[in-house]
Enzyme design. Structure first.
Site, PDB file in Angstrom:
ATOM      1  N   GLY A  46       0.859  -1.186   0.000  1.00 55.29           N
ATOM      2  CA  GLY A  46       0.000   0.000   0.000  1.00 55.29           C
ATOM      3  C   GLY A  46       0.886   1.223   0.000  1.00 55.29           C
ATOM      4  CD  GLU A  47       2.297   6.310   0.649  1.00 53.67           C
ATOM      5  OE1 GLU A  47       3.446   6.520   0.208  1.00 53.67           O
ATOM      6  OE2 GLU A  47       1.927   6.693   1.771  1.00 53.67           O
ATOM      7  CB  SER A  48       5.285   2.769   3.927  1.00 51.74           C
ATOM      8  OG  SER A  48       6.060   3.628   3.130  1.00 51.74           O
ATOM      9  CB  CYS A  78       5.148  -3.989  -1.330  1.00 46.43           C
ATOM     10  SG  CYS A  78       5.637  -2.722  -2.509  1.00 46.43           S
ATOM     11  NE  ARG A 105       8.151   5.261   1.175  1.00 44.64           N
ATOM     12  CZ  ARG A 105       7.303   6.238   1.501  1.00 44.64           C
ATOM     13  NH1 ARG A 105       7.660   7.166   2.358  1.00 44.64           N
ATOM     14  NH2 ARG A 105       6.108   6.275   0.960  1.00 44.64           N
ATOM     15  CB  ILE A 134       3.186  -2.412  -7.411  1.00 40.84           C
ATOM     16  CG1 ILE A 134       2.600  -3.612  -8.165  1.00 40.84           C
ATOM     17  CG2 ILE A 134       2.395  -1.139  -7.715  1.00 40.84           C
ATOM     18  CD1 ILE A 134       1.217  -4.016  -7.693  1.00 40.84           C
ATOM     19  NE  ARG A 135       2.824   3.418  -6.859  1.00 38.08           N
ATOM     20  CZ  ARG A 135       1.881   2.821  -7.585  1.00 38.08           C
ATOM     21  NH1 ARG A 135       2.040   2.698  -8.897  1.00 38.08           N
ATOM     22  NH2 ARG A 135       0.791   2.383  -7.035  1.00 38.08           N
ATOM     23  CG  HIS A 171       2.407  -6.724  -4.073  1.00 42.65           C
ATOM     24  ND1 HIS A 171       1.536  -6.243  -3.132  1.00 42.65           N
ATOM     25  CD2 HIS A 171       3.121  -5.646  -4.484  1.00 42.65           C
ATOM     26  CE1 HIS A 171       1.702  -4.954  -2.970  1.00 42.65           C
ATOM     27  NE2 HIS A 171       2.663  -4.555  -3.776  1.00 42.65           N
ATOM     28  CD  GLU A 173       0.044  -9.466  -1.915  1.00 42.69           C
ATOM     29  OE1 GLU A 173       1.139 -10.044  -1.806  1.00 42.69           O
ATOM     30  OE2 GLU A 173      -0.067  -8.225  -2.034  1.00 42.69           O
TER      31      GLU A 173
END
Ligand code: GLN
Length: 211
Positions: A46-48, A78, A105, A134-135, A171, A173
């Site tokens: 997600g977004e840390s 991630c 990051r 992903i990023r 990821h 999953e």
């Protein structure tokens, strides 16, 4: 057995689905009470920065550290890996510093926002892991207690384990990969019910250091 999935933000549903696919009950964790009775915890992508804020707001910081210190497995993917890192490049304060690594990051830059790769992960067997990045962050440094589980072809580290803490820059999953979740479930059942002669090795933080 119940395994928690931090469900504040990000790709938590896919982790719940993966746990369901291997027959493990996944529990959404949004507040400390949700951690009651879980034997492990997954921190999703997600977004840390947002996760940092929500972990603080919901008072989850100490309860998650306590769970890790009890020896329960913690698995970060991630952004979840960034959350677990002891050091974040650029001087951001660590969030839940349970893993002796430095991470950078968004390490692949704008040109290569997302990509997929087949990675050898020997601890999971001979079949490569199809990894979705992903990023994604990258691991720049690992401490002496950290095992490298996977690298990119260029040698950069993308999956690690330190005792009961596992992290991947990618990821699993999102690619139908279940073996990391199976490993976490096996560690969780070992944590619940340590067999004869199996040395329990809780994470060496606060409690063990003050001994
Ligand atoms: N770029 C995100 C961060 O720095 C992580 C991306 C992800 O979790 N897929 O927090």
């Amino acid at each position: 057995m119940r395994i928690g999935v931090l469900a504040l933000q990000g790709a938590f549903r896919e982790h719940l689905d993966t746990l369901a696919a291997i027959g493990v009950t996944g529990v959404r964790v949004r507040e400390p009470a949700d951690l009651q009775g879980v034997s492990g915890l997954i921190l999703p992508g997600g977004e840390s920065t947002t996760m940092r804020q929500l972990i603080e707001r919901w008072g989850l910081h100490r309860p998650i550290l306590d769970l890790a210190e009890s020896g329960a497995p913690i698995f970060g993917t991630c952004a979840g890996m960034i959350v677990l890192a002891r050091e974040i490049a650029g001087g951001e304060a660590p969030i839940l510093p349970l893993l002796d690594v430095s991470v950078e990051r968004n390490a692949f830059g704008r040109q290569l926002d997302s990509f997929e790769a087949d990675l050898a992960v020997p601890v999971l067997g001979d079949t490569p892991v199809h990894a979705v990045f992903i990023r994604a962050p990258i691991i720049e440094r690992t401490g002496p207690g950290v095992d490298v589980l996977a690298r990119l072809d260029d040698g950069r580290i993308v999956a690690v384990r330190e005792r009961n803490v596992i992290a991947t820059a990618f990821h699993p999953e999102l690619a139908g990969e279940t073996r990391f979740h199976r490993l976490v479930a096996a560690m969780a059942s070992e944590h619940e019910d340590p067999g004869e002669g199996s040395g329990r090795r809780p994470h060496p933080t606060r409690r063990t250091q003050t001994r």
